[in-house]
Design a protein around this motif. Structure first.
Motif, short mmCIF file in Angstrom:
data_model
loop_
_atom_site.label_atom_id
_atom_site.label_comp_id
_atom_site.label_asym_id
_atom_site.label_seq_id
_atom_site.Cartn_x
_atom_site.Cartn_y
_atom_site.Cartn_z
N ALA A 156 0.83 -1.21 0.00
CA ALA A 156 0.00 0.00 0.00
C ALA A 156 0.86 1.25 0.00
O ALA A 156 0.55 2.24 -0.70
CB ALA A 156 -0.92 -0.01 1.22
N HIS A 157 1.95 1.22 0.75
CA HIS A 157 2.85 2.38 0.83
C HIS A 157 3.47 2.68 -0.54
O HIS A 157 3.50 3.84 -0.97
CB HIS A 157 3.94 2.09 1.86
CG HIS A 157 4.78 3.28 2.21
ND1 HIS A 157 4.42 4.19 3.17
CD2 HIS A 157 5.97 3.71 1.70
CE1 HIS A 157 5.36 5.13 3.26
NE2 HIS A 157 6.31 4.86 2.37
N ALA A 158 3.93 1.63 -1.20
CA ALA A 158 4.53 1.81 -2.52
C ALA A 158 3.51 2.34 -3.52
O ALA A 158 3.81 3.25 -4.32
CB ALA A 158 5.11 0.49 -3.01
N ALA A 159 2.30 1.80 -3.49
CA ALA A 159 1.27 2.24 -4.43
C ALA A 159 0.81 3.66 -4.12
O ALA A 159 0.57 4.46 -5.04
CB ALA A 159 0.08 1.28 -4.38
N ALA A 160 0.68 4.01 -2.84
CA ALA A 160 0.29 5.36 -2.47
C ALA A 160 1.35 6.36 -2.92
O ALA A 160 1.03 7.47 -3.36
CB ALA A 160 0.08 5.45 -0.97
N THR A 161 2.61 5.98 -2.82
CA THR A 161 3.70 6.83 -3.30
C THR A 161 3.59 7.03 -4.81
O THR A 161 3.70 8.16 -5.32
CB THR A 161 5.06 6.22 -2.95
OG1 THR A 161 5.16 6.08 -1.52
CG2 THR A 161 6.20 7.09 -3.45
#
Length: 261
Positions: A156-161
């Motif tokens: 989720a963190h990578a996609a949100a970035t």
């Protein structure tokens, strides 16, 4: 207590004035008023209204029937896979919230709905980041599987970035930091909590700032920890005791609690 995120639409000066108004109300814990601004006659509008009312349930432990009604409308209006996936994601989150708050055990429904959303939302779609985050919440707080939760939060963190979703990043930073603190990685936890707080203050996400302050306090030592908790208490009182679960974390002596908003 653990929470969800929703897209930060309305947080920048160039956004649609309607979305800016919705954001201002939402960020100040006025979810019902925010939802009332959104026309419910399209799938996108109905899904956003449902998201706001589901969020209200998480923060206030009230409004369950309103959220359920809005969600049924969203499910009825959804006509393509992404819309059906987004509605399923909200269905899973509502079931998760009801289970977490002890309203009713709906964990099987939460898992099934989030699994259905995963089958419908394409891997590169913006909505996938939120879905991965919510699957992480379920893994951490209902399945008690921190390793699975960490993997989901990192996705989720990578996609949100990649999608420049600052609000969701504030949640992924926070929850990854919470897992780090449980593992005794205090410096890593302090960094993650500080990033979450910074983003929320920059966005003006008032309702999420007190929980961020309280979590950062858990990774600090006095006198800084006491200062942060006192500021969290001030904001908590300002918003009329929302989020409801934060009262337990702010009651002296404060003890670390699972993640949070």
């Amino acid at each position: 207590m653990a929470y969800t995120a929703m897209s930060g639409t309305g947080t920048t000066s160039g956004d649609d004035p309607l979305q800016t108004a919705v954001w201002r109300l939402r960020s100040r814990a006025c979810w019902t008023d925010a939802a009332a601004l959104i026309p419910p006659d399209s799938a996108a509008g109905a899904i956003q209204r449902a998201s706001l009312l589901v969020e209200r349930c998480l923060y206030t432990e009230q409004g369950w029937q309103d959220a359920e009604d809005a969600l049924r409308t969203a499910e009825a209006l959804a006509h393509d896979d992404e819309e059906r996936g987004a509605a399923a994601c909200e269905r899973g989150q509502l079931a998760y919230a009801a289970t977490l708050h002890g309203v009713r055990d709906r964990v099987d429904e939460a898992r099934a709905a989030l699994g259905r959303a995963a089958a419908l939302i394409p891997p590169d779609a913006a909505g996938r980041a939120l879905l991965d985050f919510r699957r992480g919440l379920l893994a951490e707080n209902l399945s008690r599987s921190p390793q699975a939760a960490r993997a989901a939060y990192r996705r989720a963190h990578a996609a949100a970035t990649a999608h420049s979703d600052s609000l969701l990043l504030s949640f992924t930073w926070r929850h990854l930091a919470g897992l780090a603190l449980r593992d005794g990685e205090v410096a890593e936890a302090r960094h993650g909590f500080a990033e979450s707080l910074r983003i929320r203050e920059e966005l003006g996400y008032l309702v999420g700032t007190a929980p961020a302050l309280a979590s950062l306090a858990d990774a600090e030592v006095d006198p800084e920890a006491s200062r942060l908790r006192e500021e969290a208490r001030r904001l908590f009182r300002l918003l009329g005791g929302v989020p409801t679960w934060l009262a337990r974390q702010l009651t002296p002596p404060a003890t670390p609690s699972p993640s949070g908003v």
